[in-house]
Enzyme design. Sequence first.
Site, short mmCIF file in Angstrom:
data_model
loop_
_atom_site.label_atom_id
_atom_site.label_comp_id
_atom_site.label_asym_id
_atom_site.label_seq_id
_atom_site.Cartn_x
_atom_site.Cartn_y
_atom_site.Cartn_z
CE LYS A 10 -22.89 1.96 -48.83
NZ LYS A 10 -23.02 0.61 -49.33
CG ASP A 25 -21.17 -2.44 -51.16
OD1 ASP A 25 -21.97 -1.76 -50.48
OD2 ASP A 25 -20.33 -3.20 -50.65
CG HIS A 35 -18.10 4.21 -49.68
ND1 HIS A 35 -19.03 4.95 -49.00
CD2 HIS A 35 -18.37 2.91 -49.37
CE1 HIS A 35 -19.81 4.14 -48.31
NE2 HIS A 35 -19.44 2.90 -48.51
C1 BG6 Z 1 -20.11 -0.22 -46.72
C2 BG6 Z 1 -20.24 -1.34 -47.70
O1 BG6 Z 1 -20.78 0.91 -47.18
O2 BG6 Z 1 -18.73 0.10 -46.53
C3 BG6 Z 1 -19.48 -2.56 -47.21
O3 BG6 Z 1 -21.61 -1.69 -47.87
C4 BG6 Z 1 -18.04 -2.17 -46.90
O4 BG6 Z 1 -19.53 -3.60 -48.18
C5 BG6 Z 1 -17.98 -0.96 -46.00
O5 BG6 Z 1 -17.41 -3.28 -46.28
C6 BG6 Z 1 -16.56 -0.47 -45.80
O6 BG6 Z 1 -16.53 0.53 -44.84
P1 BG6 Z 1 -15.24 0.74 -43.93
O7 BG6 Z 1 -15.45 2.05 -43.26
O8 BG6 Z 1 -15.19 -0.42 -43.01
O9 BG6 Z 1 -14.09 0.74 -44.87
#
Ligand code: BG6
Length: 473
Positions: free
Chosen positions: A147, A234, A239
């Site tokens: 992404k 983001d 997600h």
């Molecule tokens: C990433 C984002 O895709 O996911 C970040 O760019 C974020 O900003 C991260 O902190 C969170 O991932 P996880 O798995 O640590 O919750």
Amino acid sequence: AVPDDHVIVLFGATGDLARRKLLPGLFHLAQAGLLPARYRIVGSAPAQVALSGDEFRKRAREAVAEFGRSGPQGRAWQEFEESLSFGAADPEDPEPLLEAVRDAGQAVGGSPRRLFHLAVPPKAFASVVEMLGATGLAEGARIIVEKPFGTDLPSAQALNATIHSVFDESRIFRIDHFLGKESVDNVLALRFANGLLEPVWNRDHISHVQIDVPEKIGIEGRAQFFEGTGTFRDMIVTHLFQLLGFVAMEPPTALAAKPLRDEKEKVFQSMRPLNPAQVVRGQYAGYRDEPGVDPRSDTETFVALRVELDNWRWAGVPFYLRSGKSLGEARHVVTLAFREPALRMFPLAARGHGTRSNELVIDFDDPGRIAARFLVKAPGPAMRLSEAEMVFSYAESFNTRHALEGYERLILDAMLGDQSLFTRSDGIERLWEVSAPLLQNPPPVEPYAPGSWGPQSINRLIAPHHWSLPDRR
Ligand code: BG6
């Protein structure tokens, strides 16, 4: 299953993602015996930041020492290290990369499959893809794409067109590391393997759903990236919407990539375009003082919003999504709140203080946990209700030492050619389409205190319900 022999080419090999996740992840796959019998990994980057093979191996060793689950030791490390080489690639001068890929292919022997992992900034993306097409490297190869998949509908369409000019959809793996988490896959097991839950997973029984991913960290020096991105792009579009797809989908006709992805895309199709009046954008106090941030920035570091699905299963059931930086806790939680029974036999006074409706709480922080919350009679002569909780925890029930992290699981799936947990171009474009009203007309950012749970107005957004976090665990 173990993948076919491979030459993996990692673009952006000198970058942060490679150091934190990709190199340690590939090493963990090697340790777990999940890399192909024969493989080579070629790191790549533009000529001005290119490394020698030795420098790349040193960097990989440091990355594994800092971020790996076990250090760079023993035979496993030695073998892994020997598989690493480096080939600089500039679109005008791909020769060093071509040579490195050729050497790696010869070292593997036979005709290994090529997998390109593009961990590069968006502006470098098109030129790398075009170079892969022009040099013939793309032939028969698969590509993992990181992404952001665009920043709005037109840019996503342009990006998809660029990739499709060289790779067809069946060879494109758009990675969303959340979908590699054990608990996300477990949502499918939970929903479709259990007669206890499957019949109640709908509007007749569920009053609302929350998908909550608060983070404790701030922007961690990523001002340049974050200023132009913000939490909505983001975290939410990528997600959280993907999680929504898994929680809300209809049963697929089979557990295979096409039916699974078809059902997920149908959820996205049924999403109503976002209503800016049902979105709270927040910014933590102090964000504007971070190095590299515009002192008048209105980039959001927090979003809470309401999503509605126009389909038979979910009509009238709001989904509340929330994510932000510098919040009270770091969690990944999906909460399904159930309707109350039709007749309340227990007078309010007899209910324990602050009790809430039944909830199923899926905590997908690795290694994952599920709690069912319900009401029981507290012991004693009076009929008094009290909250109770039944908990399943992966860590307590299984040996999770060998579990794969999101990235590891997904890189393995890409090598196996399994697209189930990857995003399709039509789904991406639909998500930007439903996001358009918000992107065109974003509400102003509201300040919130670091360590809090976001701006106060999020309570109005969810009323008459309440956010299930922070909880009393
Ligand atoms: C990433 C984002 O895709 O996911 C970040 O760019 C974020 O900003 C991260 O902190 C969170 O991932 P996880 O798995 O640590 O919750």
